[in-house]
Design an enzyme around this catalytic site. Structure first.
Site, short mmCIF file in Angstrom:
data_model
loop_
_atom_site.label_atom_id
_atom_site.label_comp_id
_atom_site.label_asym_id
_atom_site.label_seq_id
_atom_site.Cartn_x
_atom_site.Cartn_y
_atom_site.Cartn_z
N TYR A 166 3.46 48.34 60.43
CA TYR A 166 4.90 48.62 60.53
C TYR A 166 5.15 49.74 61.54
CZ TYR A 166 9.65 49.73 58.97
OH TYR A 166 11.02 49.96 58.93
N1 LIG Z 1 15.27 50.34 54.47
C1 LIG Z 1 14.66 51.32 55.11
O1 LIG Z 1 14.21 52.29 54.48
C2 LIG Z 1 14.54 51.30 56.61
C3 LIG Z 1 14.25 52.49 57.28
C4 LIG Z 1 14.12 52.46 58.67
C5 LIG Z 1 14.27 51.28 59.35
N2 LIG Z 1 14.55 50.12 58.66
C6 LIG Z 1 14.68 48.89 59.44
O2 LIG Z 1 15.96 48.36 59.23
C7 LIG Z 1 15.93 46.95 59.42
C8 LIG Z 1 16.64 46.26 58.27
O3 LIG Z 1 15.93 46.50 57.09
P1 LIG Z 1 16.59 46.50 55.63
O4 LIG Z 1 16.19 47.78 55.00
O5 LIG Z 1 18.02 46.14 55.71
O6 LIG Z 1 15.72 45.35 54.95
P2 LIG Z 1 16.17 43.99 54.26
O7 LIG Z 1 14.90 43.40 53.75
O8 LIG Z 1 17.30 44.23 53.32
O9 LIG Z 1 16.73 43.11 55.47
C9 LIG Z 1 15.92 42.52 56.46
C10 LIG Z 1 16.52 41.18 56.82
O10 LIG Z 1 15.76 40.62 57.89
C11 LIG Z 1 15.58 39.23 57.64
N3 LIG Z 1 14.37 38.75 58.31
C12 LIG Z 1 13.10 39.11 58.06
N4 LIG Z 1 12.25 38.42 58.84
C13 LIG Z 1 13.01 37.59 59.62
C14 LIG Z 1 12.70 36.62 60.60
N5 LIG Z 1 11.44 36.36 60.97
N6 LIG Z 1 13.73 35.97 61.19
C15 LIG Z 1 15.01 36.20 60.82
N7 LIG Z 1 15.35 37.10 59.87
C16 LIG Z 1 14.37 37.80 59.27
C17 LIG Z 1 15.46 39.13 56.12
O11 LIG Z 1 15.76 37.82 55.66
C18 LIG Z 1 16.48 40.18 55.67
O12 LIG Z 1 17.76 39.61 55.45
C19 LIG Z 1 14.45 46.56 59.56
O13 LIG Z 1 14.12 46.38 60.92
C20 LIG Z 1 13.74 47.80 59.01
O14 LIG Z 1 12.45 47.95 59.55
C21 LIG Z 1 14.69 50.11 57.31
#
Ligand SMILES: NC(=O)c1ccc[n+]([C@@H]2O[C@H](COP(=O)([O-])OP(=O)(O)OC[C@H]3O[C@@H](n4cnc5c(N)ncnc54)[C@H](O)[C@@H]3O)[C@@H](O)[C@H]2O)c1
Length: 259
Positions: A166
């Site tokens: 990641y």
């Molecule tokens: N939640 C955290 O703590 C956090 C912190 C920093 C960064 N992020 C980043 O924020 C972004 C969103 O994460 P989130 O927390 O909302 O997670 P989440 O799991 O709620 O949402 C991620 C979404 O991406 C979709 N997805 C995954 N793989 C896919 C693919 N191959 N094709 C199309 N869609 C796909 C999933 O279906 C899901 O709806 C991510 O890139 C994550 O790395 C999250």
């Protein structure tokens, strides 16, 4: 929201738009007047998101790792909306939370494939089309064709134990951001990234209570970032007010980031 942006007439694509941060970002873009295409692989969450976000949201079920699906979705966005003004590369997966010697090669490949390669495919498709769009003018009269905002992570700057794939994928995304920004700097396409600390989304449910406590202890503000706080920064980065910050990596870490 105290600051208002006018994105009426703009069309945005938000990948992973059915998930936690993506849906919050889509909501903020819609409230500012934009129409938003949610690109996500989860059909149930997509249907829920579109029902919740209303008539200016549309859905496209796709896997961002699939080049043909991504190209077809980009064509559909242009034929339905005329242009792609804003791309938010938000789809991502956490993968296994284990020390590297206990991880599987399949996991490493999947995390890199979604977070980096998939984002590359979507960026390639959208930026190629943005380049062919009629430019607008920024408030200061400069050329603007579009904004790309990449959702990276603080882990891409710092590295994080038990999340090598990641962290490496997000470090790669930061380098991709800076590289594409340089390629498009004279074309009016502003490319930036944000590096949030942890947010309370589905992704945060994938970790143990012990790891949550460890992550919280690293954040000087001692809390998770709110989805709305991420959305507000993305909104500014998607607006014409953001006209000279290309290649910028914007912190959202409650004081955790040291650079
Ligand atoms: N939640 C955290 O703590 C956090 C912190 C920093 C960064 N992020 C980043 O924020 C972004 C969103 O994460 P989130 O927390 O909302 O997670 P989440 O799991 O709620 O949402 C991620 C979404 O991406 C979709 N997805 C995954 N793989 C896919 C693919 N191959 N094709 C199309 N869609 C796909 C999933 O279906 C899901 O709806 C991510 O890139 C994550 O790395 C999250």
């Amino acid at each position: 929201m105290s600051t208002r942006y006018d994105l009426s007439g703009r069309h945005a694509v938000v990948t992973g738009g059915a998930g936690g941060l993506g849906r919050g970002i889509a909501r903020a873009l819609i409230e500012a007047g934009a129409s938003v295409s949610l690109w996500d692989q989860n059909a149930n969450s997509l249907a829920q998101a579109v029902a919740e976000l209303g008539r200016r949201a549309s859905q496209r079920q796709l896997d961002i790792r699939d080049v043909n699906a991504v190209e077809a979705a980009a064509d559909a966005a242009i034929s339905d909306h005329g242009r792609i003004d804003i791309l938010v590369n938000n789809a991502g997966v956490l993968g296994e939370v284990r020390p590297i010697w206990e991880t599987t090669p399949e996991n490493f490949q999947r995390v890199l494939q979604v977070n980096l390669f998939g984002t590359y495919l979507v960026t390639r498709a959208a930026v190629g089309r943005m380049l062919r769009q009629e430019p607008r003018r920024s408030p200061d009269g400069h050329l603007l064709r579009g904004h790309v905002v990449n959702i990276a992570s603080i882990q891409g700057k710092e590295g994080m134990a038990m999340a090598a794939a990641y962290s490496a994928s997000k470090a790669g995304l930061i380098a991709l951001t800076k590289s594409v920004a340089k390629e498009t700097a004279k074309e009016g396409i502003i490319v930036t990234a944000v590096t949030p600390a942890a947010a309370e989304t589905a992704m945060a449910q994938e970790i143990s209570a012990e790891r949550r406590a460890d992550i919280l202890s690293r954040i000087p503000m001692a809390r998770f970032v709110e989805v709305a706080e991420v959305a507000r920064l993305v909104l500014w980065l998607s607006s014409d007010d953001c006209s000279f910050s290309t290649g910028g990596i914007f912190d959202l870490s409650g004081g955790r980031a040291t650079y």
